[in-house]
Motif scaffolding. Structure first.
Motif, PDB file in Angstrom:
ATOM      1  N   ILE A   1       3.911  -3.281   5.105  1.00  0.00           N
ATOM      2  CA  ILE A   1       4.872  -4.226   5.707  1.00  0.00           C
ATOM      3  C   ILE A   1       4.383  -4.552   7.112  1.00  0.00           C
ATOM      4  N   LYS A   2       4.253  -5.834   7.387  1.00  0.00           N
ATOM      5  CA  LYS A   2       3.802  -6.309   8.710  1.00  0.00           C
ATOM      6  C   LYS A   2       2.514  -5.582   9.147  1.00  0.00           C
ATOM      7  N   GLY A   3       1.633  -5.343   8.198  1.00  0.00           N
ATOM      8  CA  GLY A   3       0.348  -4.733   8.529  1.00  0.00           C
ATOM      9  C   GLY A   3       0.380  -3.210   8.575  1.00  0.00           C
ATOM     10  N   TRP A   4       1.563  -2.602   8.478  1.00  0.00           N
ATOM     11  CA  TRP A   4       1.645  -1.134   8.507  1.00  0.00           C
ATOM     12  C   TRP A   4       1.658  -0.590   7.086  1.00  0.00           C
ATOM     13  N   THR A   5       0.896   0.482   6.860  1.00  0.00           N
ATOM     14  CA  THR A   5       0.927   1.114   5.536  1.00  0.00           C
ATOM     15  C   THR A   5       1.919   2.265   5.543  1.00  0.00           C
ATOM     16  N   PHE A   6       2.877   2.187   4.626  1.00  0.00           N
ATOM     17  CA  PHE A   6       3.847   3.274   4.472  1.00  0.00           C
ATOM     18  C   PHE A   6       3.440   4.060   3.226  1.00  0.00           C
ATOM     19  N   PRO A   7       2.848   5.247   3.419  1.00  0.00           N
ATOM     20  CA  PRO A   7       2.283   5.953   2.262  1.00  0.00           C
ATOM     21  C   PRO A   7       3.351   6.641   1.419  1.00  0.00           C
ATOM     22  N   GLU A   8       3.153   6.605   0.107  1.00  0.00           N
ATOM     23  CA  GLU A   8       4.055   7.302  -0.820  1.00  0.00           C
ATOM     24  C   GLU A   8       4.206   8.762  -0.383  1.00  0.00           C
ATOM     25  N   GLY A   9       5.424   9.251  -0.425  1.00  0.00           N
ATOM     26  CA  GLY A   9       5.650  10.649  -0.048  1.00  0.00           C
ATOM     27  C   GLY A   9       6.177  10.798   1.370  1.00  0.00           C
TER      28      GLY A   9
END
Ligand code: HEM
Length: 510
Positions: free
Chosen positions: A398-406
Motif C-alpha cells: 500500500i502506497k509503496g509500503w510492503t506489509f508482510p503476512e504475519g
C-alpha cells in the motif's frame, strides 16, 4: 573451587550454548519487518519495545514517529507491529481492503474456552457470522427501548453522588462509574439487576476487573507468551489460560444460569425482551423447531446460528466491553468537568434548554450539541482503548509500503488523537474543535476504531454516557481536590487507558 561438582565446564558450556541459540533464534525471528523494508529501531531480541513503553510512557511513540515518519516497525515482545499514522494507509487497512486485514490480535489465544469464542478475538468467517448475528442488538430501535433501564441506573448513580456530597466524602470516580456501567450492561444486555452500585465489591465487578488486572504485566505467564508467542501451543496443551480460572468459572456459570432462566420464561415474556442475551439466544435456537440442541459443528457451519458456548463467549465480552471502557470514559469526563472551568455550567444550561425536566432518551439527547463536543473531546484526549490492530493475512503493498503476512498493523489511536497538525495544541481540552467536525479526517479520530470491525457497542456506550451526565449535572457539581493534577500524564501500561493513580473528587450539590 569447583562450584558445579566437577561438571563446571559442561554446565557453563550448556548455558552459553543455550544463550547463543536464543540469540540467533531471536535475531532470525525479528527480521520480518526489516526484510520488508519497514524502518524502525533495532529491537531488543527478547522484549522488543515493551520495556520502552514501560519506562518512557507516551513520549516513546512520539519520539519514534519523529525519527522514522508515518510508518515504522516495532516489536511488541514477540509480535511484529507496524505503526501507521498515514490516513490513506489506515483507510485502506481498516475499510477498503478489509478482507486482507479482517482479524486482530484480540486476547492472547490460550486455553480459555468457552470465553475464547468472543467476538473481539474471533477470526475470519467465525467473526463474520457472530458479528452479523449480534449487530441488530444495537439498532436505534433496540437502543430506544434500553433507555428506560439506563435511566434507572443513572438515577441510582446520582443518588450515590448526592449521598457523597451530603457526607462530604471523596468519590473514587472509577468505582462509582464502574458500578454504574456494570449495572447498565446487566440491565440492558441481560435483563438482570446486578446492583453493584449498592455493593462496589460485587462478583461481576470483581471478576471483570481481574481480566484487566491480569493482562500484560499482571500475569507473568501471559507476559512470557507475549515475549515468545511460539509457546502458545504448549501452554494450551498444558491447559493454561489468559483469563484467571475463577473468572472463567464465574462467567460460564453466571451466563449458563441466565440462559436457563430465560429458557424457562413464558414465550410471550421472552418475545418482549429486547436485550443482547435474547438476541444471542434467538440465534442459538435458530434451527430448532423441536427444542433439541443444535450440534456445535452444525452451528458453526450455519451462517445464522451460535452454539451455546458461543453465546457464553459473547456475553462475556459484552460484560467486559460494557464495563471497563464506558466506566473509564465517564471517569475521564468527570475529571475534565472538575478541572475545566465553566464546562459544567454550560452543560447544565444546555440540558435545561433542550430537555427541560424530561428524562433523557435516545432521541432527545441528539439535541445536546455541546455535550456531544465535550464527550468527543474527552475521548480524543483520553481514548479508553489506546490502540487497536489488524493482522496482515497476505503480503500486501500500500502506497509503496510492503506489509508482510504475519505482521500486525497497529492503529495508534491515542497518538493519532494527539497529532498537532490535525489537533493544534493537542494536549489542551478544547470542545470547540468539534464545531468544525466535518473538516477533521476521520482516520485521525477513532476512539471506537473504524470500518466493519469498529466497536459494536459504540452507540450504546454514548447513550449510556450522555444519560448518566444529564442526571448527574442536573443535581451535583464535581469539584477538584487540592492535589488533582492539571493534566493526566501518568497511565498504567495496558491496552486500556487507566490513570496510574485513581481520580478522586469532591461532590457538591447544585
Ligand atoms: C466508551 C466506551 C467504549 C470504547 C472507547 C470502546 C472502544 C473500542 C475499540 C477501540 C474497539 C476496537 C475497534 C477496532 O478494532 O476497530 C472496540 C471493539 C469492541 N467493543 Fe468497544 N468500546 C466501548 C464500549 C463498548 C461497549 C459498551 C461494548 C458492549 C456492550 C463494547 C464491545 C466491543 C466489542 C464486542 C468489540 C469487538 C468488535 C469486533 O471485533 O467486531 N464496547 N471497542
Amino acid at each position: 573451587m569447583d562450584l558445579f561438582g566437577g561438571n563446571a565446564a559442561w554446565t557453563l558450556g550448556l548455558i552459553a550454548g543455550f544463550v547463543a541459540l536464543l540469540y540467533l533464534y531471536g535475531k532470525r525471528r525479528k527480521r520480518l519487518l526489516k526484510d520488508a523494508g519497514i524502518p524502525g529501531r533495532e529491537p531488543n531480541l527478547i522484549f522488543g519495545a515493551i520495556l520502552d513503553f514501560v519506562w518512557k510512557g507516551l513520549d516513546f511513540e512520539n519520539k519514534q514517529r519523529k525519527e522514522y515518519g508515518d510508518v515504522f516497525g516495532e516489536w511488541f515482545g514477540g509480535f511484529p507491529m507496524i505503526n501507521v499514522f498515514d490516513p490513506d494507509i489506515l483507510k485502506e487497512v481498516l475499510i477498503k481492503d478489509f478482507d486482507t486485514f479482517t482479524d486482530r490480535m484480540g486476547f492472547i489465544d490460550l486455553d480459555d474456552y468457552p470465553l475464547s469464542t468472543n467476538m473481539f478475538s474471533a477470526k475470519s468467517d467465525t467473526w463474520h457470522r457472530i458479528r452479523k448475528i449480534a449487530s441488530p442488538t444495537f439498532s436505534a430501535g433496540k437502543l430506544r427501548k434500553m433507555c428506560r433501564g439506563i435511566n434507572l441506573c443513572a438515577q441510582k448513580l446520582t443518588r450515590n453522588f448526592i449521598r457523597a456530597a451530603e457526607s462530604g466524602e471523596e468519590v473514587d470516580l472509577k468505582q462509582y462509574f464502574g458500578a454504574f456501567s456494570m449495572d447498565a450492561i446487566g440491565n440492558t444486555g441481560f435483563g438482570i439487576e446486578i446492583d453493584s452500585q449498592n455493593d462496589f465489591d460485587n462478583n461481576f465487578v470483581r471478576e471483570t476487573k481481574k481480566v484487566f488486572d491480569n493482562a500484560f504485566f499482571g500475569n507473568p505467564f501471559v507476559f512470557l507468551i507475549m515475549l515468545f508467542p511460539e509457546l502458545r501451543a504448549l501452554a494450551k496443551w498444558l491447559g493454561l489460560g489468559a483469563f484467571p480460572r475463577s473468572t472463567k468459572r464465574f462467567f460460564t456459570q453466571a451466563v449458563t444460569e441466565m440462559i436457563k432462566q430465560r429458557k424457562n420464561e413464558a414465550k410471550e415474556d421472552r418475545e418482549r425482551r429486547v436485550d443482547i442475551l435474547q438476541l444471542l439466544l434467538d440465534a442459538e435456537e435458530g434451527d430448532h423447531q423441536d427444542g433439541s440442541k443444535i450440534s456445535d459443528e452444525a452451528a458453526q457451519k450455519s451462517s445464522s446460528t451460535l452454539t451455546t458456548d458461543e453465546v457464553i463467549g459473547q456475553a462475556f465480552v459484552f460484560f467486559l466491553g460494557g464495563y471497563e471502557t464506558t466506566a473509564g470514559t465517564l471517569q475521564f469526563i468527570g475529571y475534565v468537568l472538575a478541572t475545566q472551568s465553566g464546562v459544567q455550567d454550560k452543560l447544565a444550561k444546555e440540558i435545561y434548554l433542550v430537555l427541560g425536566e424530561e428524562d433523557p432518551d435516545y432521541d432527545n439527547i441528539q439535541g445536546l450539541v455541546y455535550m456531544d463536543r465535550v464527550v468527543s473531546e474527552t475521548l480524543r484526549l483520553y481514548p479508553g482503548v489506546m490502540a487497536t490492530n489488524r493482522y496482515v493475512s497476505k503480503t500486501t503493498t500500500i502506497k509503496g509500503w510492503t506489509f508482510p503476512e504475519g505482521a500486525y498493523v497497529n492503529v495508534p489511536i491515542i497518538f493519532l488523537h494527539r497529532d498537532p497538525e490535525v489537533f493544534p495544541e493537542p494536549r489542551k481540552f478544547k470542545p470547540e474543535r468539534w464545531e468544525k467536525k466535518a473538516e477533521i479526517n476521520p482516520m485521525f479520530y477513532q476512539p471506537f476504531g473504524h470500518g466493519p470491525r469498529h466497536c459494536i457497542g459504540m452507540r450504546l456506550a454514548l447513550v449510556e454516557v450522555k444519560i448518566a451526565l444529564v442526571h448527574l449535572i442536573r443535581s451535583i457539581r464535581l469539584v477538584r481536590l487540592k492535589d488533582t493534577p492539571d493534566e493526566l500524564t501518568e497511565f498504567k501500561v495496558t491496552g486500556i487507558l487507566q490513570p496510574k493513580t485513581p481520580i478522586k473528587l469532591k461532590i457538591e450539590l447544585r
